[in-house]
Enzyme design. Sequence first.
Site, PDB file in Angstrom:
ATOM      1  CG  HIS A   1      -4.163  -2.508   3.006  1.00 53.17           C
ATOM      2  ND1 HIS A   1      -2.875  -2.820   3.716  1.00 53.17           N
ATOM      3  CD2 HIS A   1      -4.398  -1.439   2.786  1.00 53.17           C
ATOM      4  CE1 HIS A   1      -3.086  -1.602   3.406  1.00 53.17           C
ATOM      5  NE2 HIS A   1      -3.839  -0.593   3.309  1.00 53.17           N
TER       6      HIS A   1
ATOM      7  CB  SER B   1      -8.022   0.715   3.062  1.00 52.20           C
ATOM      8  OG  SER B   1      -8.602   2.184   4.233  1.00 52.20           O
TER       9      SER B   1
ATOM     10  CE  LYS C   1      -9.656   4.665   3.406  1.00 51.34           C
ATOM     11  NZ  LYS C   1      -9.602   5.234   4.854  1.00 51.34           N
TER      12      LYS C   1
ATOM     13  CD  GLU D   1      -1.736  -5.685   5.168  1.00 50.08           C
ATOM     14  OE1 GLU D   1      -2.099  -4.513   5.102  1.00 50.08           O
ATOM     15  OE2 GLU D   1      -1.955  -6.296   3.233  1.00 50.08           O
TER      16      GLU D   1
ATOM     17  CB  CYS E   1      -0.947  -0.221   1.137  1.00 54.87           C
ATOM     18  SG  CYS E   1      -2.334   1.304   0.714  1.00 54.87           S
TER      19      CYS E   1
ATOM     20  NE  ARG F   1     -10.410   5.249  10.596  1.00 53.60           N
ATOM     21  CZ  ARG F   1      -9.242   4.897  10.215  1.00 53.60           C
ATOM     22  NH1 ARG F   1      -7.777   4.138  10.637  1.00 53.60           N
ATOM     23  NH2 ARG F   1      -8.893   5.119   8.999  1.00 53.60           N
TER      24      ARG F   1
END
Length: 313
Positions: free
Chosen positions: A234, A191, A162, A236, A141, A248
Amino acid sequence: MPIRVPDKLPAIDALKQENIYVMPAHRADTQDIRPMQVAVLNLMPDKITTEVQLVRLLSNSPLQVNIELVRLEHQAKTTSEAHLDNFYRYFNDIKDKNYDGLIITGAPLGLKNYEDITYWPQLKEVLEWAEQHVTSTLYLCWAAHAAIYYHYGIKHEIRDTKLSGIYKHKKWESKAPIMRGFDDVFFAPHSRYGEVPIDKLNQEPDLITISGSDEVGAYLMQNQSGTRVFITGHPEYDRATLHDEYVRDLEAGLAPDIPVNYYPNNDPNLGPEKSWQAHGYLLFSNWLNYNVYQKTPYNLSQVSENVRTDNFA
């Protein structure tokens, strides 16, 4: 084969609950084999969560992999100093060593200029050091964008919105060894705000754009020799990572979009579905096999002397 991590690392207990065997250091010392030496430069604020995610993916290999956790001089915000002191080594303490592989994680810095980041000078030192001390480096990333900027001078651009969710990808370079065993389409989380335009990547003769889509742009890239592998997403991530980020941002009053292709019926009240784990396992396993194990010298002192040939040979 299991992977080896420091004794009492929290990831051991977390992954045992998933029936993943992680070998503590004291047990690995009794095995008379040449394990792969992989360093992980963890730039994420919540280092323990990222440790679990990466150890999970590295565990799916017939190779024994010794993991060494590395940190820079900056202070982590959400990880205790005791954990860092117990399980991490400073880069300055390991920079005389050689490694078969290196993983550099992402960081929540996509909206900042590289030169404004406090640890950018030391990160540049790591990127240059890896060229002579590591057989293959995997950038995730933000680290992928940072390394492309450092090595090729191509700066990422900021998207209007985003990129958040689980996106479909296609194989653009099916002959790349790192793509062996992949289906024609596969899913992976993203992300990020940053994006490097594909036309700029294609102008660099040393870069091969291996997979991506019109929606996410370039996802997986490498240089001609396979010593640098760049992943803009990502693979992972845990099942709940995007959910936690979404909550969040909601609580921070940012009015985020619901992550794409993540919740059943696009309903955040329903538990997210995980559709990318098999891809993540295969990607990391292929990197360890084709970019690291089959390229690295048996004697690690010879890493800097190793002839770096075309990875498609």
